[in-house]
Design an enzyme around this catalytic site. Sequence first.
Site, mmCIF file in Angstrom:
data_model
loop_
_atom_site.group_PDB
_atom_site.id
_atom_site.type_symbol
_atom_site.label_atom_id
_atom_site.label_comp_id
_atom_site.label_asym_id
_atom_site.label_seq_id
_atom_site.Cartn_x
_atom_site.Cartn_y
_atom_site.Cartn_z
ATOM 1 N N ASP A 90 0.862 -1.181 0.000
ATOM 2 C CA ASP A 90 0.000 0.000 0.000
ATOM 3 C C ASP A 90 0.900 1.233 0.000
ATOM 4 O O ASP A 90 2.089 1.149 0.321
ATOM 5 C CB ASP A 90 -0.884 -0.037 1.247
ATOM 6 C CG ASP A 90 -1.719 1.215 1.416
ATOM 7 O OD1 ASP A 90 -2.428 1.597 0.477
ATOM 8 O OD2 ASP A 90 -1.626 1.836 2.497
ATOM 9 N N ASP A 118 -0.271 5.159 0.908
ATOM 10 C CA ASP A 118 -0.551 6.148 1.958
ATOM 11 C C ASP A 118 -0.603 5.498 3.330
ATOM 12 O O ASP A 118 -1.366 4.558 3.565
ATOM 13 C CB ASP A 118 -1.876 6.860 1.672
ATOM 14 C CG ASP A 118 -1.787 7.731 0.430
ATOM 15 O OD1 ASP A 118 -0.908 8.596 0.380
ATOM 16 O OD2 ASP A 118 -2.597 7.526 -0.502
ATOM 17 N N LYS A 146 -10.725 -1.173 -1.947
ATOM 18 C CA LYS A 146 -10.510 -1.857 -0.671
ATOM 19 C C LYS A 146 -11.662 -1.471 0.264
ATOM 20 O O LYS A 146 -12.127 -0.336 0.193
ATOM 21 C CB LYS A 146 -9.177 -1.411 -0.047
ATOM 22 C CG LYS A 146 -7.945 -1.722 -0.876
ATOM 23 C CD LYS A 146 -6.711 -1.047 -0.276
ATOM 24 C CE LYS A 146 -5.480 -1.215 -1.152
ATOM 25 N NZ LYS A 146 -4.294 -0.523 -0.593
#
Length: 228
Positions: A20, A22, A147
Amino acid sequence: MPALTTPAPVVLTAKALLLDMDGTIVNSDAVVERCWRDWAVSHGLDPVEALKVVHGRQGYATMAILLPERPMELNHADNAVMLARETADTDGVVPVEGAPQFMASLGELPHALVTSADEALATARMTASALPMPEVRVTAESVAASKPHPEGFLKGAAELGVDPADCIVFEDSGAGIAAGRAAGMRVVGVGPRAGEHGPTVHVPDLTAVRVETAGDGSIRLTLHAAAA
């Protein structure tokens, strides 16, 4: 008083890592909170409560949770405006502690970026953090579902040609950790948000991760877990 003992490091092996962006390798919390605080206030929402659900999801999916009766086309329109604002605002965007060394240690090892950001936003934030952009990346344009749906991670594994069970996900948010687990992958939770969402291992930041190549060519991770 008994002496405190340091937990033994956790060792995991994998054939590929799915990262991922951020909150995991890039600290963009300052921008995210500025933009979403303004959006929440403009829609009569409590920004503190809104910020509890923004991390990990694409913007339109967050808006659908916060304004469940709102037509989805309005969420998509607002999301486009939000993405443009976030892409232009890199003030305070920095690497997560240990991220430069972590990314350098990956080298040519199989890895991919799997982010809810679009390509432009991902490029802006990786550039602002001076982190190398992985050759393989799954961005918002690449998936139909945000997500916590596992689509992004499954797509990343497929593009790397690795079975999902042989992948390890690095994530910071509840939505992202749920997505990784739904994909049948082990998850390393990174940072303060991750611990309460049940990752396989929780580390405070990326200084707690050592990456090595095992004798069979697989990836060996040595992880110093965060204190419970």
